[in-house]
Design a protein around this motif. Sequence first.
Motif, PDB file in Angstrom:
ATOM      1  N   ASP A   1      -7.981   1.630   4.947  1.00  0.00           N
ATOM      2  CA  ASP A   1      -7.204   1.205   3.974  1.00  0.00           C
ATOM      3  C   ASP A   1      -6.488  -0.119   3.902  1.00  0.00           C
ATOM      4  O   ASP A   1      -5.835  -0.750   3.192  1.00  0.00           O
ATOM      5  CB  ASP A   1      -6.095   2.153   3.795  1.00  0.00           C
ATOM      6  CG  ASP A   1      -6.701   3.583   3.714  1.00  0.00           C
ATOM      7  OD1 ASP A   1      -7.326   3.995   2.622  1.00  0.00           O
ATOM      8  OD2 ASP A   1      -6.496   4.289   4.608  1.00  0.00           O
TER       9      ASP A   1
ATOM     10  N   TYR B   1       0.916  -1.158   0.092  1.00  0.00           N
ATOM     11  CA  TYR B   1       0.036  -0.085  -0.004  1.00  0.00           C
ATOM     12  C   TYR B   1       0.995   1.200   0.037  1.00  0.00           C
ATOM     13  O   TYR B   1       1.679   1.432   0.772  1.00  0.00           O
ATOM     14  CB  TYR B   1      -0.931   0.005   1.125  1.00  0.00           C
ATOM     15  CG  TYR B   1      -1.635  -1.295   1.580  1.00  0.00           C
ATOM     16  CD1 TYR B   1      -3.000  -1.332   1.006  1.00  0.00           C
ATOM     17  CD2 TYR B   1      -1.201  -2.040   2.306  1.00  0.00           C
ATOM     18  CE1 TYR B   1      -3.806  -2.314   1.557  1.00  0.00           C
ATOM     19  CE2 TYR B   1      -2.225  -3.386   2.656  1.00  0.00           C
ATOM     20  CZ  TYR B   1      -3.074  -3.270   2.131  1.00  0.00           C
ATOM     21  OH  TYR B   1      -4.172  -4.356   2.248  1.00  0.00           O
TER      22      TYR B   1
ATOM     23  N   TYR C   1       7.218   9.729   1.028  1.00  0.00           N
ATOM     24  CA  TYR C   1       6.494   8.786   0.708  1.00  0.00           C
ATOM     25  C   TYR C   1       6.884   7.389   1.069  1.00  0.00           C
ATOM     26  O   TYR C   1       7.874   7.174   1.138  1.00  0.00           O
ATOM     27  CB  TYR C   1       6.146   8.685  -0.870  1.00  0.00           C
ATOM     28  CG  TYR C   1       5.472   9.843  -1.345  1.00  0.00           C
ATOM     29  CD1 TYR C   1       4.006   9.886  -1.382  1.00  0.00           C
ATOM     30  CD2 TYR C   1       6.247  11.088  -1.696  1.00  0.00           C
ATOM     31  CE1 TYR C   1       3.341  11.016  -1.763  1.00  0.00           C
ATOM     32  CE2 TYR C   1       5.402  12.151  -2.162  1.00  0.00           C
ATOM     33  CZ  TYR C   1       4.109  12.233  -2.143  1.00  0.00           C
ATOM     34  OH  TYR C   1       3.603  13.185  -2.679  1.00  0.00           O
TER      35      TYR C   1
ATOM     36  N   ALA D   1       1.739   5.268   0.866  1.00  0.00           N
ATOM     37  CA  ALA D   1       1.341   6.187   1.812  1.00  0.00           C
ATOM     38  C   ALA D   1       2.031   7.249   1.900  1.00  0.00           C
ATOM     39  O   ALA D   1       3.166   7.067   1.332  1.00  0.00           O
ATOM     40  CB  ALA D   1       1.167   5.236   3.290  1.00  0.00           C
TER      41      ALA D   1
ATOM     42  N   ILE E   1       1.414   8.188   9.159  1.00  0.00           N
ATOM     43  CA  ILE E   1       0.987   8.020   7.478  1.00  0.00           C
ATOM     44  C   ILE E   1      -0.431   8.251   7.454  1.00  0.00           C
ATOM     45  O   ILE E   1      -1.159   7.907   8.254  1.00  0.00           O
ATOM     46  CB  ILE E   1       1.542   6.834   6.905  1.00  0.00           C
ATOM     47  CG1 ILE E   1       0.862   5.592   7.715  1.00  0.00           C
ATOM     48  CG2 ILE E   1       3.149   6.643   7.169  1.00  0.00           C
ATOM     49  CD1 ILE E   1       1.362   4.135   7.038  1.00  0.00           C
ATOM     50  N   ASP E   2      -0.827   8.768   6.161  1.00  0.00           N
ATOM     51  CA  ASP E   2      -2.185   8.801   5.774  1.00  0.00           C
ATOM     52  C   ASP E   2      -2.822   7.823   5.579  1.00  0.00           C
ATOM     53  O   ASP E   2      -4.124   7.898   4.650  1.00  0.00           O
ATOM     54  CB  ASP E   2      -2.242  10.059   4.821  1.00  0.00           C
ATOM     55  CG  ASP E   2      -1.686   9.451   3.467  1.00  0.00           C
ATOM     56  OD1 ASP E   2      -1.034   8.598   3.535  1.00  0.00           O
ATOM     57  OD2 ASP E   2      -2.005  10.310   2.564  1.00  0.00           O
ATOM     58  N   LYS E   3      -2.609   6.610   5.957  1.00  0.00           N
ATOM     59  CA  LYS E   3      -3.782   5.341   5.548  1.00  0.00           C
ATOM     60  C   LYS E   3      -3.723   4.658   7.036  1.00  0.00           C
ATOM     61  O   LYS E   3      -2.936   4.653   7.698  1.00  0.00           O
ATOM     62  CB  LYS E   3      -2.836   4.412   4.664  1.00  0.00           C
ATOM     63  CG  LYS E   3      -2.484   4.962   3.100  1.00  0.00           C
ATOM     64  CD  LYS E   3      -3.794   4.955   2.493  1.00  0.00           C
ATOM     65  CE  LYS E   3      -3.867   5.425   1.174  1.00  0.00           C
ATOM     66  NZ  LYS E   3      -2.875   6.292   0.617  1.00  0.00           N
TER      67      LYS E   3
ATOM     68  N   TYR F   1      -5.456   6.891   9.795  1.00  0.00           N
ATOM     69  CA  TYR F   1      -4.171   7.267  10.040  1.00  0.00           C
ATOM     70  C   TYR F   1      -3.508   5.987  10.741  1.00  0.00           C
ATOM     71  O   TYR F   1      -4.028   5.248  11.377  1.00  0.00           O
ATOM     72  CB  TYR F   1      -3.799   8.560  10.614  1.00  0.00           C
ATOM     73  CG  TYR F   1      -4.420   9.631  10.060  1.00  0.00           C
ATOM     74  CD1 TYR F   1      -3.964  10.118   8.879  1.00  0.00           C
ATOM     75  CD2 TYR F   1      -5.514  10.210  10.603  1.00  0.00           C
ATOM     76  CE1 TYR F   1      -4.334  11.244   8.374  1.00  0.00           C
ATOM     77  CE2 TYR F   1      -6.150  11.227   9.872  1.00  0.00           C
ATOM     78  CZ  TYR F   1      -5.685  11.877   8.612  1.00  0.00           C
ATOM     79  OH  TYR F   1      -6.114  12.893   8.063  1.00  0.00           O
TER      80      TYR F   1
END
Lengths: 278, 171
Positions: free
Chosen positions: A135, A111, A258, A113, A129-131, A160
């Motif tokens: 997700d 994945y 990232y 992120a 992280i933004d997942k 998050y």
Amino acid sequence: MRDLLLLFLRYGGFLLFLLLESISFWLIVRYNKNQRAILDNTIHLAIQRIDERIQNITDYLSLSKINEEVVTHNAQLLDSLVEQKVWIQKVLSECTSDSLRIDSTTFLHVYPARVISNTINSSNNLFIIDKGQKDGIRPRMGVLSMQGVAGIVKATNAHYSLVIPLINRQARLSAMLARSGYFGSLLWEGPQPNTAWLEDIPNYADVTLGDLVITSGYSAIFPPGIPVGKVIGKETPPGGGFVRLKVALNTDFARLHYVYVLKMTPPFDFSSLQTATQ
Amino acid sequence: MNSTIFHNAVRLIALVLLQGLLLRRIAMEWPYFHIVLYPLAIMLLPLRMPNTLVITLGFACGLLVDIFYQTPGLHASAGTWTAFVRAFVLRYLEPRGAGYNVNYSPTAWRMGLGWFLRYAAILMWLHLFFLFSVEAFTFVFIGEILLKTTLSFTLSMLFVFIYTVVFNPIE
């Protein structure tokens, strides 16, 4: 001198006007609360706007660097994809028996992120992280940067996830030397955010500076062979048959933007066996 | 000569006192109907007076008004502005061919009521617009500034007219 005098006679009115207006405005902002507040606010807004501009420019400049990283990473991925295709074909051509290889059945999912918050200067560094759970992220999943191992997911909520990076005193990673195959555990004592220690390497092991350190695969978090860093030093603690290796980490935590979260589903769960002895 | 100085000095002080003691109180009740008369003192200064002196007097006159209003610099900046643009307005309104008689003052008696009202109206509007702009200290409230300028201008010009009709000064 005479010219100067003539100049003043001709434009004296204007100069005097400017002078007296300056005095007036100085008086206004010095002694009137409202106008003072408006001026302060305006200056504040102007500075903010300039800051924003500068931020935009720096963002834009770092964008090219990130882009470059993405391109090289893509190239590496393409390389390994081709390698794997070759390898699969080789296996398919050689393999005629129906035995089951663990490697080939390990299901791996990645994945992407984005890092939205990051610390590198404390002893318990963390990043977010933004997942999250929505997700598919769960605790104890591995996190990779474009250069190598970055950390392990500690906790998640709906959107998050909190990640413990390698540069955290709580972090432990099973890693090995790529060339000789000796394994140990990687830990960080700080304070530099780019070096860690690989401990429990037997002192008879063949180690040279520059050896690559990779994941050992002795856990259900990372598959084997993911780059971690490079050996840059060796230390022999007193009284023991083991050495400590200083490792320069591949991942630059100071500019982590990232990351990729790894979901590994091993065919058989052996974590219950590990806890059985404790 | 001396009588001209005397006239102007008395007029300036009287207008400042009128502005500071009486008209200020009216403005406190209705902020949108601000009667401003002290620019008359600047408008009526003699034509032969050097421009630099006019500007200095405009500043001083505004500063005196500021003492009453407790707004240091606000009226001073507007007074300086009005005194500065006076020369340009005078040049713009200069009678064709004849020009000005430099020994005169720009009064209704000398120049005619129509001329004087035009002259006063231009300067009054410039003064009020500048004053309210500086008071707001930002053009964000330009609508409010223009509304205030228009309403106060109408009222102030009425009083300028009354002043001209009642006193009709020669100098």
